[in-house]
Design a protein around this motif. Structure first.
Motif, PDB file in Angstrom:
ATOM      1  N   GLY A 218      43.534  55.381  87.381  1.00  0.00           N
ATOM      2  CA  GLY A 218      43.657  54.138  86.568  1.00  0.00           C
ATOM      3  C   GLY A 218      42.367  54.045  85.175  1.00  0.00           C
ATOM      4  O   GLY A 218      42.200  52.902  84.633  1.00  0.00           O
ATOM      5  N   GLY A 219      41.992  55.109  84.867  1.00  0.00           N
ATOM      6  CA  GLY A 219      40.957  55.073  83.803  1.00  0.00           C
ATOM      7  C   GLY A 219      39.671  54.595  83.939  1.00  0.00           C
ATOM      8  O   GLY A 219      39.041  54.239  83.242  1.00  0.00           O
TER       9      GLY A 219
ATOM     10  N   TRP B 199      47.751  48.947  76.938  1.00  0.00           N
ATOM     11  CA  TRP B 199      46.601  49.086  77.786  1.00  0.00           C
ATOM     12  C   TRP B 199      47.085  49.420  79.161  1.00  0.00           C
ATOM     13  O   TRP B 199      46.630  50.416  80.002  1.00  0.00           O
TER      14      TRP B 199
ATOM     15  N   SER C  77      46.430  52.977  81.180  1.00  0.00           N
ATOM     16  CA  SER C  77      45.833  52.808  82.621  1.00  0.00           C
ATOM     17  C   SER C  77      46.672  53.739  83.701  1.00  0.00           C
ATOM     18  O   SER C  77      46.097  54.299  84.557  1.00  0.00           O
TER      19      SER C  77
ATOM     20  N   GLY D  88      43.218  50.763  88.645  1.00  0.00           N
ATOM     21  CA  GLY D  88      44.129  51.569  89.439  1.00  0.00           C
ATOM     22  C   GLY D  88      43.895  51.221  90.989  1.00  0.00           C
ATOM     23  O   GLY D  88      43.357  50.235  91.414  1.00  0.00           O
TER      24      GLY D  88
ATOM     25  N   MET E 283      42.567  48.332  84.578  1.00  0.00           N
ATOM     26  CA  MET E 283      42.329  49.852  84.310  1.00  0.00           C
ATOM     27  C   MET E 283      41.676  50.278  85.819  1.00  0.00           C
ATOM     28  O   MET E 283      41.592  51.566  85.858  1.00  0.00           O
TER      29      MET E 283
END
Length: 341
Positions: A297-298, A287, A291, A27, A25
């Motif tokens: 990337g969340g 997922w 992301s 990034g 997540m």
């Protein structure tokens, strides 16, 4: 089959896989142009002393871990021994009491030659006798010891999200200066909030150190099942696999699913293991897609969900994100995971 007594060294490939999963997540790091890189270094380099001054056991353990990250070993000291970090860890352990998250943070940075490491593991095992995670985290434990512990264990909980929440909380008390934040937050390739930046820093810090040594266990279980699927070792391996399938991190669940399929005792167990792995793969693929599509990337979603007490671990986070996006947790009929070339 002869008892397995070899010690369990760290596995570089497993450590790399854990970093990939834990940072799925996160990034990219904020673009490290010269000004942003200098701002990031200045912020992180100032954190160990400020955290140590806070004095709590979690703060001291994090201070020691961060100091290892930012400190350059002295000339003639290739091992990077750091008396200050060791002293902070000793104090953190002395003050931790029954705080399991503090103990796991002590372990996150402790090296094999630090006496505090074995004491922290022993106390964790005493506080949570049904938890297999401290045995998996003990790189000096033999495979036989891990399998024996699996017979009576009831769960695998590394407390990784407790560690991450503690890290984000600590960094939130010592944010970058407004000038540093202007360079690190709110850009196209960076988190949009200070909370997101703290989450990124926390995941980056913990990803490389929160990995058990699993390869010897997997190898022993493969050999035990191949030799005699009805043996005691094979049964212990099935117990370990069942526990790991419900672990608190996606990495441990992935390993548990693979192990469950390897040591499945009959065709029905094989089918169940394959179906569980397919569900896991679906969630990981979706997922990753979410992301990749989210800003930075969340990270801001991660920071938001870390404030939700219902999110107790990484699998719960993944399921919440998928549910919020309207993505079913089960794969559609006929779906197969993409296979790399």
């Amino acid at each position: 089959m002869q008892p397995v007594t070899e010690r369990r060294p760290r596995n570089a490939a497993t450590r790399w896989l854990a970093a990939v999963l834990l940072l799925a997540m996160a990034g990219p790091m904020p673009a490290q142009d010269e000004a942003a890189g200098a701002a990031h270094r200045a912020w992180v380099q100032g954190l160990p002393g400020r955290l140590a001054a806070d004095g709590g056991p979690r703060d001291l353990a994090l201070a020691a871990l961060l100091r290892q990250v930012v400190r350059e070993p002295a000339d003639g000291d290739p091992a990077g021994a750091d008396p200050q970090a060791e002293a902070w860890r000793e104090t953190a352990f002395a003050r931790a009491g029954t705080d399991v998250v503090a103990l796991t943070l002590v372990l996150a940075g402790a090296t094999a030659d630090e006496a505090v490491r074995e004491r922290a593991l022993d106390r964790w095992r005493q506080l949570e006798p049904g938890n297999l995670a401290p045995w998996l985290a003990d790189h000096d434990a033999s495979v036989d010891e891990v399998l024996e512990a699996a017979r009576s264990a009831t769960r695998v909980d590394s407390h990784l999200y407790g560690q991450l929440r503690a890290t984000v909380d600590a960094l939130g008390r010592h944010p970058p200066t407004p000038e540093q934040a202007a360079l690190l937050v709110g850009r196209a390739d960076s988190p949009s909030t200070l909370e997101g930046l703290a989450a990124l820093q926390g995941m980056s810090l913990l990803a490389a150190v929160a990995v058990p040594a699993l390869q010897p266990l997997l190898q022993t279980c493969r050999e035990a099942f191949a030799a005699d699927s009805a043996s005691g070792h094979a049964a212990d391996c099935r117990s370990a696999a069942a526990l790991m399938v419900g672990a608190d991190t996606m990495l441990l669940r992935l390993v548990g699913l693979g192990l469950a399929e390897t040591v499945a005792g009959d065709a029905e167990a094989q089918r169940a293991a394959r179906a569980a792995r397919r569900r896991f793969d679906w969630q990981m693929v979706e997922w990753g897609r979410l992301s990749a599509a989210a800003a930075a990337g969340g990270l801001d979603d991660l920071a938001r969900l870390l404030d939700d007490p219902a999110i107790v671990d990484e699998p719960a986070l993944v399921e919440r994100l998928l549910t919020e996006a309207g993505i079913p947790l089960q794969p559609p009929a006929g779906w197969e995971p993409p296979r790399g070339g």
